[in-house]
Design a protein around this motif. Structure first.
Motif, PDB file in Angstrom:
ATOM      1  N   THR A 106       0.726  -1.244  -0.023  1.00  5.41           N
ATOM      2  CA  THR A 106       0.172   0.034   0.009  1.00  5.41           C
ATOM      3  C   THR A 106       0.791   1.372  -0.143  1.00  5.41           C
ATOM      4  OG1 THR A 106       0.139   0.072   2.413  1.00  5.41           O
ATOM      5  CG2 THR A 106      -1.824  -1.259   1.301  1.00  5.41           C
ATOM      6  N   LEU A 107       2.152   1.160   0.426  1.00  7.52           N
ATOM      7  CA  LEU A 107       3.064   2.294   0.544  1.00  7.52           C
ATOM      8  C   LEU A 107       2.372   3.355   1.356  1.00  7.52           C
ATOM      9  CD1 LEU A 107       4.244   2.804  -3.006  1.00  7.52           C
ATOM     10  CD2 LEU A 107       5.334   1.503  -1.079  1.00  7.52           C
ATOM     11  N   GLY A 108       1.495   2.877   2.620  1.00  6.95           N
ATOM     12  CA  GLY A 108       0.951   3.821   3.439  1.00  6.95           C
ATOM     13  C   GLY A 108      -0.063   4.650   2.816  1.00  6.95           C
ATOM     14  N   ASP A 109      -0.597   4.585   1.610  1.00  6.96           N
ATOM     15  CA  ASP A 109      -1.471   5.517   1.017  1.00  6.96           C
ATOM     16  C   ASP A 109      -2.963   4.999   1.415  1.00  6.96           C
ATOM     17  OD1 ASP A 109      -2.171   7.177  -1.380  1.00  6.96           O
ATOM     18  OD2 ASP A 109      -3.623   5.507  -1.725  1.00  6.96           O
ATOM     19  N   ALA A 110      -3.733   6.054   1.891  1.00  2.00           N
ATOM     20  CA  ALA A 110      -4.947   5.726   2.642  1.00  2.00           C
ATOM     21  C   ALA A 110      -6.106   5.337   1.521  1.00  2.00           C
ATOM     22  CB  ALA A 110      -5.303   7.191   3.204  1.00  2.00           C
ATOM     23  N   THR A 111      -5.894   5.840   0.318  1.00  6.12           N
ATOM     24  CA  THR A 111      -6.974   5.413  -0.548  1.00  6.12           C
ATOM     25  C   THR A 111      -6.587   3.825  -1.035  1.00  6.12           C
ATOM     26  OG1 THR A 111      -7.039   7.529  -1.666  1.00  6.12           O
ATOM     27  CG2 THR A 111      -7.668   5.777  -2.901  1.00  6.12           C
ATOM     28  N   GLU A 112      -5.621   3.596  -1.081  1.00  2.79           N
ATOM     29  CA  GLU A 112      -5.373   2.076  -1.440  1.00  2.79           C
ATOM     30  C   GLU A 112      -5.595   1.134  -0.011  1.00  2.79           C
ATOM     31  OE1 GLU A 112      -3.873  -1.055  -3.971  1.00  2.79           O
ATOM     32  OE2 GLU A 112      -4.720   0.918  -3.951  1.00  2.79           O
ATOM     33  N   GLU A 113      -5.250   1.824   0.978  1.00  2.00           N
ATOM     34  CA  GLU A 113      -5.639   1.060   2.278  1.00  2.00           C
ATOM     35  C   GLU A 113      -7.115   0.705   2.466  1.00  2.00           C
ATOM     36  OE1 GLU A 113      -1.799   2.321   5.390  1.00  2.00           O
ATOM     37  OE2 GLU A 113      -3.941   3.186   5.503  1.00  2.00           O
ATOM     38  N   SER A 131      -2.357  -4.143   7.405  1.00  2.00           N
ATOM     39  CA  SER A 131      -1.654  -3.437   8.234  1.00  2.00           C
ATOM     40  C   SER A 131      -1.704  -1.895   7.801  1.00  2.00           C
ATOM     41  CB  SER A 131      -0.103  -3.828   8.219  1.00  2.00           C
ATOM     42  OG  SER A 131       0.646  -3.066   9.158  1.00  2.00           O
ATOM     43  N   PRO A 132      -2.596  -0.955   8.356  1.00  2.00           N
ATOM     44  CA  PRO A 132      -3.025   0.146   8.023  1.00  2.00           C
ATOM     45  C   PRO A 132      -1.981   1.118   8.509  1.00  2.00           C
ATOM     46  CG  PRO A 132      -4.483  -0.344   9.866  1.00  2.00           C
ATOM     47  CD  PRO A 132      -3.561  -1.673   9.694  1.00  2.00           C
ATOM     48  N   LEU A 133      -1.571   2.270   7.741  1.00  2.00           N
ATOM     49  CA  LEU A 133      -0.796   3.417   8.354  1.00  2.00           C
ATOM     50  C   LEU A 133      -1.772   4.927   8.300  1.00  2.00           C
ATOM     51  CD1 LEU A 133       2.748   2.995   6.845  1.00  2.00           C
ATOM     52  CD2 LEU A 133       1.942   2.561   9.297  1.00  2.00           C
ATOM     53  N   ARG A 134      -2.299   4.906   7.480  1.00  3.86           N
ATOM     54  CA  ARG A 134      -3.083   6.225   7.130  1.00  3.86           C
ATOM     55  C   ARG A 134      -4.562   6.139   7.094  1.00  3.86           C
ATOM     56  NH1 ARG A 134       1.478   7.092   7.754  1.00  3.86           N
ATOM     57  NH2 ARG A 134       3.102   8.071   6.336  1.00  3.86           N
ATOM     58  N   VAL A 135      -5.314   5.094   6.741  1.00  4.48           N
ATOM     59  CA  VAL A 135      -6.856   5.144   6.548  1.00  4.48           C
ATOM     60  C   VAL A 135      -7.205   5.700   7.852  1.00  4.48           C
ATOM     61  CG1 VAL A 135      -6.917   2.911   7.139  1.00  4.48           C
ATOM     62  CG2 VAL A 135      -8.720   3.979   5.830  1.00  4.48           C
ATOM     63  N   SER A 136      -8.420   6.352   7.955  1.00  8.40           N
ATOM     64  CA  SER A 136      -8.896   6.955   9.089  1.00  8.40           C
ATOM     65  C   SER A 136      -9.948   5.835   9.823  1.00  8.40           C
ATOM     66  CB  SER A 136      -9.838   8.181   8.919  1.00  8.40           C
ATOM     67  OG  SER A 136     -11.026   8.131   8.199  1.00  8.40           O
ATOM     68  N   LEU A 137     -10.102   5.937  11.008  1.00  2.00           N
ATOM     69  CA  LEU A 137     -10.970   5.393  11.904  1.00  2.00           C
ATOM     70  C   LEU A 137     -12.429   5.219  10.992  1.00  2.00           C
ATOM     71  CD1 LEU A 137     -12.092   3.584  14.306  1.00  2.00           C
ATOM     72  CD2 LEU A 137     -12.371   5.828  15.564  1.00  2.00           C
ATOM     73  N   ASP A 138     -12.978   6.512  10.851  1.00  3.05           N
ATOM     74  CA  ASP A 138     -14.285   6.569  10.399  1.00  3.05           C
ATOM     75  C   ASP A 138     -14.707   5.927   8.775  1.00  3.05           C
ATOM     76  OD1 ASP A 138     -15.269   8.149  12.511  1.00  3.05           O
ATOM     77  OD2 ASP A 138     -14.734   9.979  11.551  1.00  3.05           O
ATOM     78  N   GLU A 139     -13.256   5.906   8.034  1.00  6.58           N
ATOM     79  CA  GLU A 139     -13.353   5.427   6.927  1.00  6.58           C
ATOM     80  C   GLU A 139     -13.718   3.937   6.966  1.00  6.58           C
ATOM     81  OE1 GLU A 139     -11.097   8.108   3.741  1.00  6.58           O
ATOM     82  OE2 GLU A 139      -9.986   7.091   5.392  1.00  6.58           O
ATOM     83  N   LEU A 140     -12.977   3.434   7.836  1.00 10.85           N
ATOM     84  CA  LEU A 140     -12.864   1.795   7.991  1.00 10.85           C
ATOM     85  C   LEU A 140     -14.053   1.418   8.744  1.00 10.85           C
ATOM     86  CD1 LEU A 140      -9.176   0.857   9.117  1.00 10.85           C
ATOM     87  CD2 LEU A 140     -10.466   0.016   7.135  1.00 10.85           C
ATOM     88  N   ALA A 141     -14.426   1.945   9.813  1.00  5.77           N
ATOM     89  CA  ALA A 141     -15.800   1.802  10.623  1.00  5.77           C
ATOM     90  C   ALA A 141     -16.961   1.643   9.653  1.00  5.77           C
ATOM     91  CB  ALA A 141     -16.178   2.625  11.687  1.00  5.77           C
ATOM     92  N   SER A 142     -17.184   2.624   8.618  1.00  3.49           N
ATOM     93  CA  SER A 142     -18.337   2.577   7.720  1.00  3.49           C
ATOM     94  C   SER A 142     -18.475   1.579   6.863  1.00  3.49           C
ATOM     95  CB  SER A 142     -18.437   3.912   6.911  1.00  3.49           C
ATOM     96  OG  SER A 142     -17.104   3.957   5.996  1.00  3.49           O
ATOM     97  N   ALA A 143     -17.449   0.726   6.802  1.00  6.89           N
ATOM     98  CA  ALA A 143     -17.505  -0.219   5.575  1.00  6.89           C
ATOM     99  C   ALA A 143     -17.027  -1.827   6.293  1.00  6.89           C
ATOM    100  CB  ALA A 143     -16.273   0.016   4.650  1.00  6.89           C
ATOM    101  N   ALA A 144     -16.306  -1.796   7.481  1.00  5.20           N
ATOM    102  CA  ALA A 144     -15.887  -3.123   7.971  1.00  5.20           C
ATOM    103  C   ALA A 144     -16.945  -4.250   8.110  1.00  5.20           C
ATOM    104  CB  ALA A 144     -15.483  -2.789   9.292  1.00  5.20           C
ATOM    105  N   ASN A 145     -17.932  -3.990   8.292  1.00  5.72           N
ATOM    106  CA  ASN A 145     -18.999  -4.968   8.376  1.00  5.72           C
ATOM    107  C   ASN A 145     -19.517  -5.594   6.897  1.00  5.72           C
ATOM    108  OD1 ASN A 145     -19.530  -5.089  11.386  1.00  5.72           O
ATOM    109  ND2 ASN A 145     -20.636  -3.255  11.242  1.00  5.72           N
ATOM    110  N   GLU A 146     -18.949  -4.943   6.052  1.00  7.32           N
ATOM    111  CA  GLU A 146     -19.542  -5.687   4.866  1.00  7.32           C
ATOM    112  C   GLU A 146     -18.391  -6.349   4.037  1.00  7.32           C
ATOM    113  OE1 GLU A 146     -22.372  -4.609   3.979  1.00  7.32           O
ATOM    114  OE2 GLU A 146     -22.749  -3.551   5.655  1.00  7.32           O
ATOM    115  N   PHE A 147     -17.227  -6.465   4.597  1.00  9.29           N
ATOM    116  CA  PHE A 147     -16.114  -7.326   4.208  1.00  9.29           C
ATOM    117  C   PHE A 147     -15.460  -7.722   5.298  1.00  9.29           C
ATOM    118  CE2 PHE A 147     -11.974  -7.612   2.006  1.00  9.29           C
ATOM    119  CZ  PHE A 147     -12.432  -8.351   0.876  1.00  9.29           C
TER     120      PHE A 147
END
Length: 352
Positions: A106-113, A131-147
């Motif tokens: 991912t090179l720590g790119d939030a979009t790719e993460e 292994s995330p470096l940049r992606v935000s909590l809100d972005e992950l929280a909104s999608a994590a239940n789907e995948f």
């Protein structure tokens, strides 16, 4: 051919069940990574899988279950020895369950993460270990239940806001042990290389462990001994250590705790350039336990996370999520670590 003369391609769940003495359904549950299978049963089935060379038929499985058997491992940097070694363990653990691993950088790119965390653009993926470096909590929280998703590393997420398992080591404890080891050698001016100017969970936790160990040893935290770095890279360790060697007598460190083995590699090079011996003039300790540090000159004292356990926990958790009929509760799993004292602190010979 297996021991019974049957080709690997012809080995079935029924054969594995007969060899391990359990039902076909139990074998299926183990291979899928389903929960509620005892560890003893799981080990017996996996032993039969290895002996017979059983491999699931991915085309038949996809038709039957709607799943591909393909998972992703997404890490920031494959050139980092720690992640390269971890990837090997993940691949081996996944193969034992009949899963194929697609390794992504991912090179720590939030979009790719975020893309990999949600499975967007990767329709064949059954799930991902990230292994995330940049992606935000809100972005992950909104999608994590789907995948199906398992997180690695030290990012802090609130349990009630994200549905993903999390596998990590206790970074505060690991840093505390490494620093306490240096203090226990009688070193009194201990530097730290790895603090970043921007927020970083890993950096912050390792700094906390470093400060705790200083306090427990009766030593004073000196900000002059904590140069900032941009990344956990060799060049950053080199530049930080060069700055430390230029400090005046009485301030210049007699030991340094590096937040990664790559930082330590750069630091040891700077000490060599300055004509300072390791560990005679400056003792060096680190975290990562990579083979690069093990076979360096001198060999590097390092906290060694159990990468095999990290990989096993991550793959097992992901397989359970993929095979679950209903959502599973989010769990945090702490993998073990150990301090391996080597030549860079105690001058002893190489110990693998």
């Amino acid at each position: 051919m297996d021991n019974g003369g049957r080709s690997v391609a012809a080995v079935t769940l029924k054969d594995v069940a007969a060899r391990s003495g359990v039902s076909i359904k139990t074998v299926s549950n183990v291979v899928r990574g389903a929960p509620r299978v005892s560890e003893a049963t799981r080990e017996r089935v996996m032993s039969a899988v290895r002996e017979l060379g059983y491999r699931p038929n991915p085309s038949a499985r996809r038709l039957r279950t709607g799943r591909s058997g393909l998972i992703a491992l997404a890490v920031p940097d494959l050139a980092t020895p720690y992640f390269a070694e971890l990837a090997q363990h993940v691949r081996a653990e996944a193969a034992a369950l009949g899963l194929t691993v697609l390794i992504e950088e991912t090179l720590g790119d939030a979009t790719e993460e975020l893309r990999l965390a949600t499975g967007v653009g990767a329709a064949l993926l059954d799930g991902a270990i990230l292994s995330p470096l940049r992606v935000s909590l809100d972005e992950l929280a909104s999608a994590a239940n789907e995948f199906p998703l398992v997180l690695l590393g030290e990012r802090s997420y609130e349990r009630d806001r994200i549905a993903a398992d999390h596998v990590l080591i206790d970074n505060v404890a690991a840093a505390r042990e490494a620093t306490a080891h240096l203090a226990g050698l009688g070193r009194t001016r201990i530097a730290a290389i790895g603090v970043k100017p921007r927020s970083s969970a890993t950096s912050g936790q390792r700094l906390e462990g470093f400060q705790r160990a200083l306090h427990e040893a009766g030593l004073t935290f000196d900000p002059r001994l904590v140069p900032l770095v941009q990344e956990f890279a060799r060049r950053d360790g080199l530049l930080a250590m060069r700055a430390l060697t230029e400090l005046p007598d009485g301030v210049r460190p007699d030991a340094v705790f590096c937040f990664s083995d790559l930082l330590a590699a750069g630091a040891q090079r700077a000490l060599y350039e300055a004509g300072l011996s390791v560990p005679g003039d400056v003792a060096v300790a680190s975290i990562d336990g990579s083979e690069e540090g093990l076979y360096g000159t001198p060999s590097l004292t390092s906290v060694v996370p159990d990468k095999g356990v990290i990989a096993a926990l991550a793959v097992k958790c992901l397989a359970a999520r993929i095979g679950a009929a209903a959502p599973l509760p989010f769990e945090v799993h702490i993998a073990p670590h150990r301090l391996a004292a080597r030549e860079s602190t105690d001058g002893a010979g190489l110990r693998v």
